[in-house]
Design a protein around this motif. Structure first.
Motif, PDB file in Angstrom:
ATOM      1  N   PHE A  46      47.186   9.959  40.782  1.00 50.66           N
ATOM      2  CA  PHE A  46      47.661  10.248  39.548  1.00 50.66           C
ATOM      3  C   PHE A  46      48.017   8.889  38.396  1.00 50.66           C
ATOM      4  O   PHE A  46      48.517   7.915  39.153  1.00 50.66           O
ATOM      5  CB  PHE A  46      49.060  11.001  39.392  1.00 50.66           C
ATOM      6  N   TYR A  90      43.237  10.527  36.594  1.00 53.03           N
ATOM      7  CA  TYR A  90      43.270  10.457  37.867  1.00 53.03           C
ATOM      8  C   TYR A  90      42.308   9.166  38.376  1.00 53.03           C
ATOM      9  O   TYR A  90      41.466   8.988  37.451  1.00 53.03           O
ATOM     10  CB  TYR A  90      42.923  11.491  38.719  1.00 53.03           C
ATOM     11  N   GLY A 122      41.800  14.084  42.922  1.00 62.35           N
ATOM     12  CA  GLY A 122      43.329  14.205  41.958  1.00 62.35           C
ATOM     13  C   GLY A 122      42.928  14.990  41.034  1.00 62.35           C
ATOM     14  O   GLY A 122      43.817  15.998  40.524  1.00 62.35           O
TER      15      GLY A 122
END
Length: 94
Positions: free
Chosen positions: A35, A54, A59
């Protein structure tokens, strides 16, 4: 880096949607490996847009899954229409 943009139309209560996203969804995204950032934007006229960033595609893919689950469980009454989702590799940034 990878980005995911979701556009929601027909939002019935933007302020409440923003509150629920801030208090419930953002903490979930922060737990996704890779993140980087998340933004929830009130574009006016019942349109809201989210952008998440991300480090990698894994992600970004996980964020799409978590967003769908969160909307279904916590925002369905406020976001009556499915989002337009665009995702891909970031090729330029500033």
């Amino acid at each position: 880096m990878y980005a995911v943009v979701r556009r929601y139309e027909g939002v019935t209560d933007p302020a409440e949607a923003g509150r629920r996203v801030d208090e419930g969804f953002v903490p979930l995204l922060r737990q996704v490996p890779g993140f980087v950032a998340y933004y929830w934007i009130d574009a006016g006229g019942g349109v809201m847009v989210s952008t998440s960033i991300y480090e990698d595609q894994a992600g970004a893919d996980e964020s799409v899954k978590r967003a769908a689950d969160f909307v279904r469980e916590s925002l369905a009454s406020l976001l009556p229409n499915p989002p337009q989702v665009t995702a891909g590799q970031v090729v330029a940034a500033g």
